[in-house]
Design a protein around this motif. Sequence first.
Motif, short mmCIF file in Angstrom:
data_model
loop_
_atom_site.label_atom_id
_atom_site.label_comp_id
_atom_site.label_asym_id
_atom_site.label_seq_id
_atom_site.Cartn_x
_atom_site.Cartn_y
_atom_site.Cartn_z
N GLU A 105 35.73 -41.68 -2.02
CA GLU A 105 34.62 -42.41 -1.38
C GLU A 105 33.41 -42.41 -2.30
O GLU A 105 33.09 -41.40 -2.94
CB GLU A 105 34.21 -41.72 -0.08
N THR A 112 29.46 -47.03 2.53
CA THR A 112 30.50 -46.17 1.98
C THR A 112 31.69 -47.05 1.62
O THR A 112 32.21 -47.77 2.47
CB THR A 112 30.93 -45.09 2.98
N ALA A 114 35.49 -46.86 -0.03
CA ALA A 114 36.57 -45.93 -0.37
C ALA A 114 37.71 -46.68 -1.05
O ALA A 114 38.05 -47.81 -0.68
CB ALA A 114 37.09 -45.24 0.88
N LEU A 145 34.60 -41.49 9.77
CA LEU A 145 33.75 -42.54 9.22
C LEU A 145 33.30 -43.52 10.30
O LEU A 145 32.13 -43.91 10.37
CB LEU A 145 34.50 -43.31 8.12
N ALA A 152 31.05 -49.15 6.37
CA ALA A 152 32.08 -48.56 5.51
C ALA A 152 33.25 -49.51 5.37
O ALA A 152 33.58 -50.26 6.30
CB ALA A 152 32.55 -47.21 6.06
N VAL A 154 37.32 -49.31 3.64
CA VAL A 154 38.38 -48.59 2.95
C VAL A 154 39.28 -49.64 2.31
O VAL A 154 39.92 -50.43 3.01
CB VAL A 154 39.17 -47.67 3.90
#
Length: 267
Positions: A105, A112, A114, A145, A152, A154
């Motif tokens: 991350e 954020t 990742a 998260l 965020a 991912v």
Amino acid sequence: MIVSTINVNGIRAAVRRRSETNLGLLAWLADTATEVVCLQETRCDDDQLAAALAPALDDGWQLVSACPHLKGRNGVAVLSRRPITAVRIGFDDQCEFALHGRYLEADIDDTTIASVYVQTGEAGTERQAEKERFMAALAQRMKILHSEGRAAVVCGDWNIARDERDIKNWKGNLKKSGFLPEERAWLAELLESGWTDVVRELHPDVDGPYSWWSWRGRAFDNDAGWRIDYHLATPPLAARVQAARVEKPAAYDLRWSDHAPVTVEFD
């Protein structure tokens, strides 16, 4: 912010391929409007990664990475043209995957980002059991998260196709890792918990767009691929999505990885 994810299938190979015609990874990094790039399967240690990407780093990219615990395997990283304010590697120190180089991350501005590389797996074997343990650890981290309410995303190679639209030969892969019912159910649970597959949201009624094609045969030319490279975003970030695309090369001999960059634009 523009974010891309790409499994490079070995950073040194990706840099070397097409370099003689200035069409490799380094040329892509020099030309792209993307500001953050999540890399997977770098297959090298941190020093080797920095050396391979030296021209890009000299051009202003910042690099953070999680090298693999086994030589020549795994490895994830994040490249950014914006300042990286915090970095977290793995899920926690007690997790069996803490040093596997599969999750990283980076905090950039208020977001954020990742980079994740989920195992390939093999149905009915220990490799699949390991993949499932990693999936459970990843889901727990994503739950945290999401609960924090942060913007965020991912990104990475999830090695799971969501449904029939995400794999050309879905009938031939029903019993194979990457399209097992339990894997698809796990991914569906993530989405039901509040994460958004932003590429699918913007391309709801199409097959693909695929992001991986085998090097073998005519898979690429026939677009017989898999969509396994995802951006999963929390609600604050998913609401800011403007565009999403797979940057598929125009021809087989222009490829520098068996994956193509998947790029998402956020306002």
